[in-house]
Design an enzyme around this catalytic site. Structure first.
Site, mmCIF file in Angstrom:
data_model
loop_
_atom_site.group_PDB
_atom_site.id
_atom_site.type_symbol
_atom_site.label_atom_id
_atom_site.label_comp_id
_atom_site.label_asym_id
_atom_site.label_seq_id
_atom_site.Cartn_x
_atom_site.Cartn_y
_atom_site.Cartn_z
ATOM 1 N N TYR A 152 17.224 12.140 6.321
ATOM 2 C CA TYR A 152 16.129 13.174 6.699
ATOM 3 C C TYR A 152 17.177 14.769 6.617
ATOM 4 O O TYR A 152 16.319 15.415 7.227
ATOM 5 C CB TYR A 152 15.452 12.970 7.983
ATOM 6 C CG TYR A 152 14.350 12.006 7.777
ATOM 7 C CD1 TYR A 152 13.324 12.100 6.754
ATOM 8 C CD2 TYR A 152 14.225 10.681 8.569
ATOM 9 C CE1 TYR A 152 12.326 11.250 6.428
ATOM 10 C CE2 TYR A 152 13.215 9.707 8.197
ATOM 11 C CZ TYR A 152 12.398 10.068 7.334
ATOM 12 O OH TYR A 152 11.180 9.121 7.192
ATOM 13 N N LYS A 194 8.896 1.698 8.255
ATOM 14 C CA LYS A 194 9.561 2.306 9.425
ATOM 15 C C LYS A 194 9.276 1.087 10.498
ATOM 16 O O LYS A 194 8.576 0.136 10.473
ATOM 17 C CB LYS A 194 8.804 3.690 9.513
ATOM 18 C CG LYS A 194 9.059 4.741 8.582
ATOM 19 C CD LYS A 194 8.150 5.916 8.774
ATOM 20 C CE LYS A 194 8.434 7.189 7.934
ATOM 21 N NZ LYS A 194 7.887 8.197 8.143
ATOM 22 N N ASN A 215 3.699 6.888 11.329
ATOM 23 C CA ASN A 215 3.176 6.754 10.209
ATOM 24 C C ASN A 215 3.639 5.608 9.245
ATOM 25 O O ASN A 215 3.335 5.619 7.956
ATOM 26 C CB ASN A 215 2.949 8.141 9.377
ATOM 27 C CG ASN A 215 4.084 8.784 8.852
ATOM 28 O OD1 ASN A 215 5.309 8.039 9.200
ATOM 29 N ND2 ASN A 215 4.086 9.849 8.273
ATOM 30 N N GLU A 222 18.077 8.953 -2.701
ATOM 31 C CA GLU A 222 17.518 8.073 -1.618
ATOM 32 C C GLU A 222 18.118 6.489 -1.947
ATOM 33 O O GLU A 222 18.706 5.781 -1.197
ATOM 34 C CB GLU A 222 16.209 8.089 -1.243
ATOM 35 C CG GLU A 222 15.681 9.337 -0.632
ATOM 36 C CD GLU A 222 14.206 9.423 -0.375
ATOM 37 O OE1 GLU A 222 13.555 8.809 -0.620
ATOM 38 O OE2 GLU A 222 14.211 10.565 0.150
ATOM 39 N N HIS A 231 7.638 5.303 4.589
ATOM 40 C CA HIS A 231 8.373 6.476 3.832
ATOM 41 C C HIS A 231 8.163 6.124 2.461
ATOM 42 O O HIS A 231 8.658 4.996 1.982
ATOM 43 C CB HIS A 231 9.709 6.711 4.314
ATOM 44 C CG HIS A 231 10.400 7.333 3.324
ATOM 45 N ND1 HIS A 231 10.471 8.774 3.131
ATOM 46 C CD2 HIS A 231 11.132 7.132 2.356
ATOM 47 C CE1 HIS A 231 11.171 9.171 2.211
ATOM 48 N NE2 HIS A 231 11.694 8.380 1.443
HETATM 49 P P1 RTP Z 1 8.088 10.403 4.599
HETATM 50 O O1 RTP Z 1 9.273 11.248 4.100
HETATM 51 O O2 RTP Z 1 8.681 9.815 5.779
HETATM 52 O O3 RTP Z 1 7.563 9.671 3.333
HETATM 53 O O4 RTP Z 1 7.060 11.529 4.927
HETATM 54 P P2 RTP Z 1 6.445 12.664 4.182
HETATM 55 O O5 RTP Z 1 7.517 13.146 2.940
HETATM 56 O O6 RTP Z 1 5.026 12.278 3.790
HETATM 57 O O7 RTP Z 1 6.608 14.001 5.205
HETATM 58 P P3 RTP Z 1 7.849 14.732 5.436
HETATM 59 O O8 RTP Z 1 7.286 16.322 5.484
HETATM 60 O O9 RTP Z 1 9.036 14.346 4.687
HETATM 61 O O10 RTP Z 1 8.163 14.231 6.787
HETATM 62 C C1 RTP Z 1 8.918 13.138 7.276
HETATM 63 C C2 RTP Z 1 8.459 12.368 8.478
HETATM 64 O O11 RTP Z 1 8.619 13.322 9.533
HETATM 65 C C3 RTP Z 1 7.545 12.870 10.547
HETATM 66 N N1 RTP Z 1 6.900 14.229 10.605
HETATM 67 N N2 RTP Z 1 6.495 14.389 12.065
HETATM 68 N N3 RTP Z 1 5.448 15.952 14.108
HETATM 69 C C4 RTP Z 1 5.299 16.363 13.078
HETATM 70 O O12 RTP Z 1 4.854 17.405 12.914
HETATM 71 C C5 RTP Z 1 5.958 15.620 11.936
HETATM 72 N N4 RTP Z 1 5.808 16.084 10.772
HETATM 73 C C6 RTP Z 1 6.413 15.222 9.927
HETATM 74 C C7 RTP Z 1 6.455 12.119 9.662
HETATM 75 O O13 RTP Z 1 6.972 10.580 10.300
HETATM 76 C C8 RTP Z 1 6.794 12.193 8.270
HETATM 77 O O14 RTP Z 1 6.590 11.051 7.594
#
Ligand code: RTP
Length: 148
Positions: free
Chosen positions: A49, A9, A112, A126, A115
């Site tokens: 997303y 990112k 973070n 993707e 991804h």
């Molecule tokens: P990613 O898709 O980025 O690998 O992350 P992930 O599967 O671990 O988590 P996901 O639930 O799909 O969330 C995607 C990205 O959204 C941001 N996020 N922000 N502020 C918040 O509560 C929150 N929750 C998620 C994070 O950047 C997360 O990686």
């Protein structure tokens, strides 16, 4: 062979973590099949997303992803989707273990660093979105110290 989509990112790129992240996937024994540095349009980030479009953080997440260049990659190898997620660590860096990318380099869920696809099916989707012209073939199977 299984493939996953990994994106460094904008914060990861700006902090100079590209080499460190690539190193971790290479050293594990995975094969790089696609790599590009790119700016992402808003509509493209929203598409990537789209499953999170109803979440309250969606707008901020899209702003974050379009805020600077990202590094899009395809990595290949046995169980690379699940193992890639382990290398990356838990979504919230407060919960990601030391030794993982997020555990070592991040403190905020909204910054973070990286991804990774969460399942084989989403990886296929993707990869098709980010690499519409396909990926690069090379003789990764000729690695007798990595693959049986
Ligand atoms: P990613 O898709 O980025 O690998 O992350 P992930 O599967 O671990 O988590 P996901 O639930 O799909 O969330 C995607 C990205 O959204 C941001 N996020 N922000 N502020 C918040 O509560 C929150 N929750 C998620 C994070 O950047 C997360 O990686």
């Amino acid at each position: 062979m299984e493939q996953t989509f990994i994106m460094i990112k904008p914060d990861g790129v700006q902090r100079g973590l590209v080499g460190e992240i690539i190193k971790r996937f290479e050293q594990k024994g995975f094969t790089l099949r696609g790599l590009k540095l790119m700016n992402v349009e808003r509509a493209f980030a929203e598409k990537h997303y789209e499953d999170l479009s109803a979440r309250p953080f969606f707008g901020g997440l899209v702003e974050y992803i379009i805020s600077g260049p990202v590094v899009a990659m395809v990595w290949e190898g046995k169980n690379v989707v699940v193992t890639g997620r382990k290398i990356i660590g838990a979504t919230n860096p407060s919960e990601s273990s030391p030794g993982t990318i997020r555990g070592d380099f991040a403190v905020e869920i909204g910054r973070n660093v990286i991804h990774g696809s969460d399942a084989v099916e989403s990886a296929k989707k993707e990869i098709a979105l980010w690499f519409p012209d396909g990926t690069v073939n090379w003789q990764s199977s000729l690695h007798p110290w990595i693959c049986e």
